[in-house]
Design a protein around this motif. Structure first.
Motif, short mmCIF file in Angstrom:
data_model
loop_
_atom_site.label_atom_id
_atom_site.label_comp_id
_atom_site.label_asym_id
_atom_site.label_seq_id
_atom_site.Cartn_x
_atom_site.Cartn_y
_atom_site.Cartn_z
N ASP A 158 0.83 -1.21 0.00
CA ASP A 158 0.00 0.00 0.00
C ASP A 158 0.86 1.26 0.00
N ASN A 159 0.25 2.38 -0.41
CA ASN A 159 0.85 3.71 -0.36
C ASN A 159 2.09 3.86 -1.23
N LYS A 196 4.70 -7.43 -11.41
CA LYS A 196 4.19 -6.34 -10.59
C LYS A 196 3.46 -5.32 -11.43
N VAL A 197 2.48 -4.68 -10.80
CA VAL A 197 1.76 -3.58 -11.42
C VAL A 197 1.28 -2.64 -10.30
N ILE A 198 1.38 -1.34 -10.57
CA ILE A 198 0.88 -0.35 -9.61
C ILE A 198 -0.52 0.06 -10.03
N VAL A 199 -1.46 -0.08 -9.12
CA VAL A 199 -2.84 0.34 -9.36
C VAL A 199 -3.03 1.70 -8.69
N PRO A 200 -3.38 2.74 -9.45
CA PRO A 200 -3.48 4.09 -8.87
C PRO A 200 -4.78 4.32 -8.12
N VAL A 201 -5.09 3.44 -7.20
CA VAL A 201 -6.28 3.59 -6.37
C VAL A 201 -5.83 4.15 -5.02
N ARG A 202 -6.59 5.10 -4.50
CA ARG A 202 -6.26 5.75 -3.23
C ARG A 202 -4.85 6.32 -3.31
N ASP A 203 -3.89 5.79 -2.55
CA ASP A 203 -2.52 6.33 -2.53
C ASP A 203 -1.55 5.38 -3.23
N GLY A 204 -2.07 4.53 -4.11
CA GLY A 204 -1.22 3.61 -4.84
C GLY A 204 -1.15 2.25 -4.18
N LEU A 205 -1.52 1.21 -4.93
CA LEU A 205 -1.48 -0.17 -4.42
C LEU A 205 -0.72 -1.01 -5.43
N THR A 206 0.42 -1.55 -5.04
CA THR A 206 1.23 -2.38 -5.93
C THR A 206 0.90 -3.85 -5.72
N LEU A 207 0.55 -4.51 -6.82
CA LEU A 207 0.26 -5.95 -6.80
C LEU A 207 1.50 -6.69 -7.29
N ILE A 208 1.95 -7.64 -6.51
CA ILE A 208 3.20 -8.35 -6.78
C ILE A 208 2.92 -9.85 -6.76
N ARG A 209 3.29 -10.55 -7.81
CA ARG A 209 3.09 -11.99 -7.89
C ARG A 209 4.44 -12.68 -7.97
N LYS A 210 4.69 -13.61 -7.06
CA LYS A 210 5.94 -14.34 -7.03
C LYS A 210 5.97 -15.38 -8.13
#
Length: 211
Positions: A158-159, A196-210
């Motif tokens: 988050d953030n 990984k991808v950054i979703v610009p929701v709220r203050d930025g949420l990065t989704l990371i898949r191993k």
């Protein structure tokens, strides 16, 4: 933006009365109440949890418990969320809200430093993790968690846009929070162990898949 935010909130699932009361109490009684995930991100966390269908979830940074309850909503029977809060003075506010939620069988609240507690507990094969704690230590959290994630597991950070400070040309050496987020984002962009991808929701949420 306020009108757009209100439009979004009015066109998604409601957060529910219990979460709404928790949100209001968080704003009234806690400093930095804006740190709680809130309606939109909360519904997103629930849906991500339902999509990933994790059996073991770790959250770093419980705060008032709002995000933990949203994740717990999306968990299937038998799944568990371990949520870690480093500030012990937070427990008197947060634990009653968790215990009154109806999700006590899904949430285990731990008070202490997750960097110490998670290795001591031997947690491994984690399906999903949510990082929303001290921005100065995002790199430490990430490197501690990644080896403990199962292949294909997801880390949500988050953030990661940090009020737009990440695109400022210069950052004061004393601004350790911004420097921590920038360091994390720059490192993650080059990390070939993950998608990984950054979703610009709220203050930025990065989704990371191993991988």
């Amino acid at each position: 933006m306020d009108k757009l935010d209100e439009y979004i909130r009015s066109h998604i699932d409601p957060e529910g009365d219990y979460l709404h009361r928790l949100w209001r109490d968080t704003q009234l009684r806690l400093s930095y109440g804006q740190m709680a995930s809130g309606h939109v991100q909360g519904r997103l966390l629930k849906m991500f949890t339902q999509m990933i269908r994790p059996r073991l979830v770790v959250e770093l940074g419980t705060f008032s418990g709002y995000s933990a309850l949203c994740i717990a909503e999306g968990l299937e029977p038998g799944a568990v969320l371990h949520t870690f809060e480093v500030y012990d003075e937070q427990e008197d506010f947060t634990r009653p809200w968790i215990e009154g939620s109806g999700y006590t069988d899904r949430i285990q609240l731990h008070i202490g430093d997750a960097l110490d507690l998670i290795p001591e507990m031997g947690l491994s094969d984690i399906d999903m993790a949510f990082i929303d704690a001290d921005k100065r230590h995002y790199m430490d959290f990430y490197e501690m968690l990644l080896p403990r994630m199962r292949q294909g597991g997801f880390i949500l950070a988050d953030n990661t846009l940090w009020y737009g400070h990440v695109v400022e040309d210069s950052t004061r050496e004393s601004d350790l929070q911004t420097l921590g987020i920038k360091r994390f984002n720059d490192f993650l962009a080059k990390d070939q162990r993950v998608e990984k991808v950054i979703v610009p929701v709220r203050d930025g949420l990065t989704l990371i898949r191993k991988l």
